[in-house]
Design an enzyme around this catalytic site. Structure first.
Site, mmCIF file in Angstrom:
data_model
loop_
_atom_site.group_PDB
_atom_site.id
_atom_site.type_symbol
_atom_site.label_atom_id
_atom_site.label_comp_id
_atom_site.label_asym_id
_atom_site.label_seq_id
_atom_site.Cartn_x
_atom_site.Cartn_y
_atom_site.Cartn_z
ATOM 1 N N THR A 143 0.800 -1.227 0.000
ATOM 2 C CA THR A 143 0.000 0.000 0.000
ATOM 3 C C THR A 143 0.831 1.274 0.000
ATOM 4 O O THR A 143 0.283 2.370 -0.056
ATOM 5 C CB THR A 143 -0.955 0.009 1.205
ATOM 6 N N SER A 145 3.166 4.575 0.690
ATOM 7 C CA SER A 145 3.237 5.652 1.678
ATOM 8 C C SER A 145 2.548 6.885 1.124
ATOM 9 O O SER A 145 2.167 6.927 -0.045
ATOM 10 C CB SER A 145 4.699 5.967 2.026
ATOM 11 N N GLY A 181 13.969 20.141 3.777
ATOM 12 C CA GLY A 181 15.119 20.126 2.873
ATOM 13 C C GLY A 181 15.605 18.731 2.555
ATOM 14 O O GLY A 181 16.798 18.518 2.334
ATOM 15 N N GLY A 185 12.144 17.745 -1.357
ATOM 16 C CA GLY A 185 12.189 19.201 -1.329
ATOM 17 C C GLY A 185 13.256 19.759 -2.252
ATOM 18 O O GLY A 185 13.043 20.771 -2.941
ATOM 19 N N HIS A 443 37.035 6.411 -24.238
ATOM 20 C CA HIS A 443 37.274 7.864 -24.177
ATOM 21 C C HIS A 443 36.528 8.510 -25.354
ATOM 22 O O HIS A 443 36.476 7.955 -26.445
ATOM 23 C CB HIS A 443 38.772 8.127 -24.281
#
Length: 458
Positions: A143, A145, A181, A185, A443
């Site tokens: 379920t 969050s 933060g 966020g 490279h």
């Protein structure tokens, strides 16, 4: 009442692959979903946010076009089109996922909210209020969050935004205040700053990304500062009001401060969606925070009930939820599950440059008393990064001094998540750092900086 071999509650990134695995054994599966097929990842997590991050990155590159010799007279952000593009991706991914499930004759998709009536019986309530009862020999809970909304004076009486609703905006905020933060966020802060919003982060912690090493925090803080994002640390929001804009009162060590903004994003974490499952009608136990208690193979206190993904307290990443499906399936139907504690957990935060992490960092190694050597290579010295003018960030690695194997890595760079996968495979395969140091890597690529990184180890 219909009996199923398996009932899966939640069609997220554990529930969907698990339904297919079980159905392929010729067993009947009921997949119950209250909202939308695909879970958080497809509908309001990974897919939509990274689609919007892409739009924001393009805006950032356009703003720097002159640095590359491309002169543009002007540009502007059409937030409505950004949203339409995001909605298209969500619809595309969700439709593909649902089509794949519905073509399987052994899977029944049942839309509604699931509640345990007893340890084998589940009642499903549809949005129209009708109910249906089913039974499952085995039951799997996925379920997920949901956004955590803190109890702050006045907040409930305001039109605050969450990580879900902010993506429905059809206008660019003039001044976006972000409460929290953390990784969510940070992604939205940089995204909307690049869309043209003024952005202020209000964080209770003393620094950004506190789980990361201090040098990582400093680099990200400098990147955000350079892009014009303001951050207020050690600040706890105490009161929120709204009248033609938001007014916030926040407590700091220097005293209360007042902030004003046009929009407010509440990004203070997520909580498991377990409160309304009716678990009291089973023997399934939860932690104080609501996570379902499971053993090493994701089995709950009921032998026939498993919990997967965020609701089980697994690392909150799509790829871990997907792997949980593998662990639970193997344990429930093959008898050979691998402990969830034996896996490496990589993650990537889609700020720009990307922040990728796997294994130990320095602060974790010190806390655990683990001996290590470290190497660090700055992107401003990387040929490929210089060629594309994306020189912010660095590669960092921890290795075991004796075995020379990799203990962990932090990659803060352009396409950092892609580089991280290379190191993950090296860790799984036991490849030593001195072997990587002399590999002939193509490279000019970002990956060849792994040569330089391993050469920096002291």
């Amino acid at each position: 009442m219909k009996n199923y071999d398996a009932v899966i509650v939640g069609a997220g990134q554990s529930g969907m692959p698990l339904a297919k695995k079980i159905s392929n054994l010729g067993l009947s599966v009921a997949l119950v979903e209250k909202r939308a097929i695909g879970g958080t990842c497809i509908n309001d997590g990974c897919s939509p946010t990274k689609t919007m991050v892409s739009s924001a990155r393009l805006a950032h590159l356009v703003s720097r076009a002159a640095d590359y010799g491309v002169i543009l007279p002007s540009y502007h952000i059409d937030q409505e089109t950004v949203k339409k593009r995001k909605d298209h991706i969500v619809t595309l991914f969700r439709g593909g996922a649902e089509k794949s499930l519905r073509k399987n004759k052994n899977i029944d998709i049942l839309m509604g909210t699931a509640t345990f009536k007893d340890r084998h019986t589940i009642e499903i309530t549809t949005s129209a209020g009708t109910t249906k009862t089913i039974k499952g020999e085995k039951i799997f809970i996925n379920t997920g969050s949901e956004p955590r909304i803190p109890e702050i004076d006045g907040l409930d009486n305001t039109p605050y935004l969450t990580s879900t609703t902010i993506m429905e905006l059809e206008e660019t905020p003039e001044h976006l205040l972000i409460m929290g933060g953390g990784y969510i966020g940070l992604e939205f802060a940089q995204m909307f700053r690049r869309f043209g919003s003024k952005v202020t982060i209000i964080d209770r912690a003393g620094r950004l990304v506190s789980k990361e090493d201090e040098d990582v925090c400093k680099e990200i803080s400098q990147i955000f500062s350079d892009e014009g994002i303001d951050t207020i640390f050690n600040s706890e929001v105490k009161k929120v009001t709204y009248q033609d804009g938001f007014s916030i009162t926040s407590k700091t060590p220097e005293g209360d401060i007042s902030l004003k903004g046009s929009h407010l994003l509440v990004a203070t974490g997520r909580v498991p969606s377990s409160a309304r499952l009716g678990l009291e009608n089973t023997k399934v136990k939860t932690s104080d925070k609501g996570f379902l208690h499971t053993d090493d193979f994701l089995k709950t206190d009921e032998n026939h009930i498993y919990a997967l993904g965020d609701v089980a307290g697994s690392a909150p990443f799509t790829h871990i939820a997907y792997h949980d499906a593998h662990i639970a399936f193997q344990h429930a139907y093959k008898g050979n599950g691998v402990s969830k504690n034996k896996r490496l957990v990589p993650y990537c935060v889609f700020i720009d440059p990307q922040l990728g992490r796997i294994g130990l960092n320095e602060q974790e190694a010190k806390t655990k008393g683990i001996q290590y050597k470290t190497g660090k290579f700055l992107m401003k010295h990387a040929g490929r990064a210089l060629e594309v003018d994306e020189t912010r960030g660095f590669f960092k690695v921890l290795v075991d001094p004796e075995s020379k194997k990799i203990l962990g890595a932090t990659i803060l760079s352009l396409d950092g998540g892609e580089i991280l996968a290379t190191l993950q495979m090296a860790m799984v395969g036991g490849v030593t750092y001195d072997t990587i140091a002399t590999l002939p890597i193509a490279h000019p690529t970002l990956a060849e900086s792994l040569n330089n990184l391993m050469g920096q180890i002291e």
